[in-house]
Design a protein around this motif. Sequence first.
Motif, short mmCIF file in Angstrom:
data_model
loop_
_atom_site.label_atom_id
_atom_site.label_comp_id
_atom_site.label_asym_id
_atom_site.label_seq_id
_atom_site.Cartn_x
_atom_site.Cartn_y
_atom_site.Cartn_z
N TYR A 48 0.83 -1.20 0.00
CA TYR A 48 0.00 0.00 0.00
C TYR A 48 0.87 1.25 0.00
N GLU A 49 1.98 1.21 0.72
CA GLU A 49 2.88 2.35 0.72
C GLU A 49 3.42 2.62 -0.68
N THR A 50 3.83 1.56 -1.36
CA THR A 50 4.34 1.71 -2.73
C THR A 50 3.27 2.29 -3.65
N ARG A 51 2.05 1.78 -3.52
CA ARG A 51 0.95 2.26 -4.37
C ARG A 51 0.67 3.74 -4.10
N LEU A 52 0.65 4.15 -2.83
CA LEU A 52 0.37 5.54 -2.52
C LEU A 52 1.52 6.46 -2.90
N LEU A 53 2.75 5.96 -2.85
CA LEU A 53 3.89 6.74 -3.33
C LEU A 53 3.74 7.04 -4.82
N GLU A 54 3.32 6.01 -5.59
CA GLU A 54 3.11 6.21 -7.02
C GLU A 54 1.95 7.17 -7.26
N ALA A 55 0.89 7.03 -6.46
CA ALA A 55 -0.26 7.92 -6.61
C ALA A 55 0.14 9.36 -6.30
N ALA A 56 0.92 9.56 -5.23
CA ALA A 56 1.36 10.91 -4.86
C ALA A 56 2.17 11.54 -5.97
N TYR A 99 3.69 12.66 -0.33
CA TYR A 99 3.19 11.34 0.07
C TYR A 99 2.44 11.40 1.39
N GLU A 100 2.97 12.15 2.36
CA GLU A 100 2.35 12.21 3.68
C GLU A 100 0.91 12.74 3.61
N LEU A 101 0.67 13.69 2.73
CA LEU A 101 -0.68 14.24 2.55
C LEU A 101 -1.60 13.19 1.94
N ILE A 102 -1.13 12.50 0.92
CA ILE A 102 -1.95 11.48 0.26
C ILE A 102 -2.21 10.31 1.21
N GLN A 103 -1.22 9.94 1.99
CA GLN A 103 -1.40 8.87 2.97
C GLN A 103 -2.48 9.24 3.99
N TYR A 129 -8.80 12.14 -7.24
CA TYR A 129 -7.92 12.92 -8.11
C TYR A 129 -7.99 12.49 -9.57
N GLY A 130 -8.79 11.46 -9.85
CA GLY A 130 -8.96 11.05 -11.24
C GLY A 130 -7.71 10.49 -11.88
N ILE A 131 -6.93 9.74 -11.12
CA ILE A 131 -5.70 9.15 -11.66
C ILE A 131 -5.90 7.65 -11.87
N PRO A 132 -5.16 7.03 -12.79
CA PRO A 132 -5.27 5.59 -12.99
C PRO A 132 -4.72 4.83 -11.78
N LYS A 133 -5.28 3.68 -11.55
CA LYS A 133 -4.86 2.86 -10.42
C LYS A 133 -3.52 2.21 -10.73
N PRO A 134 -2.48 2.48 -9.93
CA PRO A 134 -1.19 1.82 -10.16
C PRO A 134 -1.30 0.31 -10.00
N LYS A 135 -0.46 -0.41 -10.71
CA LYS A 135 -0.44 -1.86 -10.61
C LYS A 135 -0.12 -2.28 -9.18
N TRP A 136 -0.82 -3.32 -8.72
CA TRP A 136 -0.59 -3.80 -7.35
C TRP A 136 0.79 -4.45 -7.26
N PRO A 137 1.67 -3.98 -6.35
CA PRO A 137 3.04 -4.50 -6.24
C PRO A 137 3.11 -5.79 -5.40
N LYS A 138 2.81 -6.91 -5.99
CA LYS A 138 2.80 -8.18 -5.26
C LYS A 138 4.14 -8.49 -4.61
N GLU A 139 5.21 -7.97 -5.20
CA GLU A 139 6.54 -8.24 -4.66
C GLU A 139 6.74 -7.63 -3.28
N ASP A 140 5.86 -6.70 -2.89
CA ASP A 140 5.98 -6.06 -1.58
C ASP A 140 5.15 -6.77 -0.51
N GLU A 141 4.43 -7.80 -0.87
CA GLU A 141 3.65 -8.55 0.12
C GLU A 141 4.57 -9.44 0.95
N ARG A 142 4.28 -9.51 2.25
CA ARG A 142 5.05 -10.33 3.17
C ARG A 142 4.12 -11.01 4.15
N LEU A 143 4.49 -12.20 4.60
CA LEU A 143 3.75 -12.83 5.68
C LEU A 143 3.94 -12.03 6.96
#
Length: 219
Positions: A21-29, A36-40, A61-75
């Motif tokens: 989610y952090e990666t996605r919001l960084l891309e969105a920001a 980023y802190e404001l968007i978060q 903000y009408g922006i496209p949804k960034p691709k979900w970064p599966k590589e950032d998922e962790r148990l």
Amino acid sequence: MCIEWLFFDVGNTLVDESKAYETRLLEAAALIGKPYELIQEEALEFYRQNDKGDLAVMDKYGIPKPKWPKEDERLYPETVEVLKALKAKYKIGVIANQSLGTAARLQAWGILQFIDLVIASAEEGVSKPDPRIFEIALGRADCKAEHAVMIGDRIDNDVVPAKKMGMKTVWIRQGGGGLWQLQGPEQQPDFTVDNLGELVKIFCMTTGNFWRVVNPNRD
């Protein structure tokens, strides 16, 4: 009324998606052109309003949804040990809104060995909160709803539809879903926990008669 099956969501339940989610919001920001802190904080406020925070920000903000970064998922650190403990006493299932290849990802994380049944939206063509995905899971498990528990981070996707099916429910307050504001008895889970470790106390330190645990004054 004993419990036979424990069904889990995946994201923010067994798997920590905070970095994703952090990666996605960084891309969105970056796309929006704001810090980023404001968007978060905007995303968190949407979560507090019972909305899907990251998606709500993108819609705002009408922006496209960034691709979900599966590589950032962790148990989560306790996922393996908790599943191992629960598996000794219950059948374990997954009911999740996930893309194709859910079982393979669970295998890569090393937890498929503890899971008896995987029901994922991409494979089934139906997503939570549609009751049909719960019906599919219960049917394949050959389990009555009253003998099953749904464990997840989302009140709207996990708790409410499972309760309607007659399942018991556990809300695990991890991720943005943990900010949900409960509204009405239909949203009230049987248990609320803040981490996976608390599940062991609930399900492994009792006789297995979950109904008496939830309703100690019932005969």
